[in-house]
Design a protein around this motif. Sequence first.
Motif, PDB file in Angstrom:
ATOM      1  N   GLN A 166      68.058  16.112  -7.950  1.00  0.00           N
ATOM      2  CA  GLN A 166      66.728  15.588  -7.667  1.00  0.00           C
ATOM      3  C   GLN A 166      66.369  15.985  -6.242  1.00  0.00           C
ATOM      4  O   GLN A 166      67.251  16.198  -5.401  1.00  0.00           O
ATOM      5  N   LEU A 167      65.093  16.095  -5.987  1.00  0.00           N
ATOM      6  CA  LEU A 167      64.639  16.545  -4.683  1.00  0.00           C
ATOM      7  C   LEU A 167      64.841  15.462  -3.624  1.00  0.00           C
ATOM      8  O   LEU A 167      64.628  14.266  -3.875  1.00  0.00           O
ATOM      9  N   THR A 168      65.232  15.911  -2.444  1.00  0.00           N
ATOM     10  CA  THR A 168      65.276  15.030  -1.280  1.00  0.00           C
ATOM     11  C   THR A 168      63.855  14.875  -0.736  1.00  0.00           C
ATOM     12  O   THR A 168      62.944  15.615  -1.148  1.00  0.00           O
ATOM     13  N   PRO A 169      63.613  13.938   0.186  1.00  0.00           N
ATOM     14  CA  PRO A 169      62.287  13.856   0.814  1.00  0.00           C
ATOM     15  C   PRO A 169      61.857  15.192   1.413  1.00  0.00           C
ATOM     16  O   PRO A 169      60.679  15.564   1.332  1.00  0.00           O
ATOM     17  N   LYS A 170      62.801  15.910   2.024  1.00  0.00           N
ATOM     18  CA  LYS A 170      62.482  17.229   2.574  1.00  0.00           C
ATOM     19  C   LYS A 170      62.041  18.181   1.468  1.00  0.00           C
ATOM     20  O   LYS A 170      61.099  18.960   1.627  1.00  0.00           O
ATOM     21  N   GLY A 171      62.721  18.083   0.310  1.00  0.00           N
ATOM     22  CA  GLY A 171      62.366  18.941  -0.808  1.00  0.00           C
ATOM     23  C   GLY A 171      61.002  18.616  -1.372  1.00  0.00           C
ATOM     24  O   GLY A 171      60.214  19.504  -1.716  1.00  0.00           O
ATOM     25  N   VAL A 172      60.707  17.297  -1.481  1.00  0.00           N
ATOM     26  CA  VAL A 172      59.393  16.876  -1.978  1.00  0.00           C
ATOM     27  C   VAL A 172      58.291  17.391  -1.056  1.00  0.00           C
ATOM     28  O   VAL A 172      57.261  17.906  -1.509  1.00  0.00           O
ATOM     29  N   ARG A 173      58.518  17.275   0.237  1.00  0.00           N
ATOM     30  CA  ARG A 173      57.511  17.733   1.206  1.00  0.00           C
ATOM     31  C   ARG A 173      57.283  19.234   1.083  1.00  0.00           C
ATOM     32  O   ARG A 173      56.153  19.708   1.087  1.00  0.00           O
ATOM     33  N   ILE A 182      57.843  21.262  -1.545  1.00  0.00           N
ATOM     34  CA  ILE A 182      57.198  21.632  -2.799  1.00  0.00           C
ATOM     35  C   ILE A 182      55.726  21.218  -2.779  1.00  0.00           C
ATOM     36  O   ILE A 182      54.832  21.956  -3.230  1.00  0.00           O
ATOM     37  N   ALA A 183      55.453  20.032  -2.236  1.00  0.00           N
ATOM     38  CA  ALA A 183      54.056  19.555  -2.166  1.00  0.00           C
ATOM     39  C   ALA A 183      53.200  20.496  -1.327  1.00  0.00           C
ATOM     40  O   ALA A 183      52.047  20.801  -1.681  1.00  0.00           O
ATOM     41  N   GLU A 184      53.742  20.985  -0.223  1.00  0.00           N
ATOM     42  CA  GLU A 184      53.020  21.933   0.621  1.00  0.00           C
ATOM     43  C   GLU A 184      52.859  23.269  -0.074  1.00  0.00           C
ATOM     44  O   GLU A 184      51.820  23.937   0.031  1.00  0.00           O
ATOM     45  N   ALA A 185      53.904  23.660  -0.822  1.00  0.00           N
ATOM     46  CA  ALA A 185      53.905  24.987  -1.452  1.00  0.00           C
ATOM     47  C   ALA A 185      52.859  25.095  -2.575  1.00  0.00           C
ATOM     48  O   ALA A 185      52.324  26.174  -2.822  1.00  0.00           O
ATOM     49  N   VAL A 186      52.579  23.977  -3.243  1.00  0.00           N
ATOM     50  CA  VAL A 186      51.658  24.041  -4.384  1.00  0.00           C
ATOM     51  C   VAL A 186      50.218  23.746  -3.988  1.00  0.00           C
ATOM     52  O   VAL A 186      49.329  23.786  -4.848  1.00  0.00           O
ATOM     53  N   LYS A 187      49.993  23.451  -2.717  1.00  0.00           N
ATOM     54  CA  LYS A 187      48.618  23.212  -2.293  1.00  0.00           C
ATOM     55  C   LYS A 187      47.812  24.496  -2.362  1.00  0.00           C
ATOM     56  O   LYS A 187      48.319  25.583  -2.010  1.00  0.00           O
ATOM     57  N   PRO A 188      46.573  24.418  -2.827  1.00  0.00           N
ATOM     58  CA  PRO A 188      45.755  25.643  -2.869  1.00  0.00           C
ATOM     59  C   PRO A 188      45.430  26.119  -1.465  1.00  0.00           C
ATOM     60  O   PRO A 188      45.378  25.296  -0.518  1.00  0.00           O
ATOM     61  N   PRO A 189      45.223  27.411  -1.273  1.00  0.00           N
ATOM     62  CA  PRO A 189      44.893  27.921   0.065  1.00  0.00           C
ATOM     63  C   PRO A 189      43.601  27.292   0.567  1.00  0.00           C
ATOM     64  O   PRO A 189      42.649  27.094  -0.197  1.00  0.00           O
ATOM     65  N   GLN A 190      43.550  26.982   1.855  1.00  0.00           N
ATOM     66  CA  GLN A 190      42.348  26.373   2.474  1.00  0.00           C
ATOM     67  C   GLN A 190      41.295  27.468   2.728  1.00  0.00           C
ATOM     68  O   GLN A 190      41.633  28.541   3.193  1.00  0.00           O
TER      69      GLN A 190
END
Length: 268
Positions: free
Chosen positions: A251-258, A260-268
């Motif tokens: 399972q993802l650690t907090p660092k991993g969640v952060r 992945i969450a950043e990685a899937v954000k659409p480009p600004q």
Amino acid sequence: MTEVPVKIEKDGQWVVTKVDVQQDAMQISEPVNRKIPYKSIVDLVEKKNVLLITLKGEPGEVIRVASVEKVLQALKRVIIMSCSAYRLTAYFMSPAVRGGVMVTNAQWEKGAIAVLKSSIWFVSQNKQVSVPLREVAGIELTKREVQNKQVDVVKIDHLENTEVVTSFVLCPLSTLNVLFNFLKDATKDMDMAGNELDALGAQVGMLIYSGMDSHAIENMLNVSHKDLDTIYDKLIQLGLAEVMFVRKEVQLTPKGVRYIAEAVKPPQ
């Protein structure tokens, strides 16, 4: 008598020498300088280009011999036909069936069957086949069609690279019975009562035998990963299965969640 070049392991190092293949023994030249009667040999195993020759005793001394294929073939033949083993003359077909499919060009060969300490050897003019006793999955006295006639044979199933391979032995029925009983006794450590597994455990074993992986078994039987692991532990404990690799669940650690969450954000 024939003298052949070999390497012998001596004091942890390989030394170059020669073996004089005599009628009742093999004489190893200097720097080993040793005579080994064939009757003192109780086991023979081939690993790549090395023969492991086990002598009588507790524990039995193991002599390692390396050479070219042609020399090893000659040494194997002499040792198998003269060592301390249960031996009989027979016809054999090995391998005859592989993975449930008849082997192309499989045919009966006249030769000898030798049962050593750890393996069954099939030896003919053109073939030397070794079946480790620990890999034998089944021994059966049955019938097989030979030249349009049903004849008695001993059927030997064994595992080879996770595949079931079948060999057949053909000789007079009285000799077949002796061979069958001898092989059953040689592999009796694998006999079980038949009630060691419950119905679910037996189903899992059957699905493993059919080639299913863990995920497919969980879906087929509607069992959880934890419950399947418990059944696997039982199979391993009984010696019915072995661990091939360990499947990791993470399972993802907090660092991993952060991340992945950043990685899937659409480009600004």
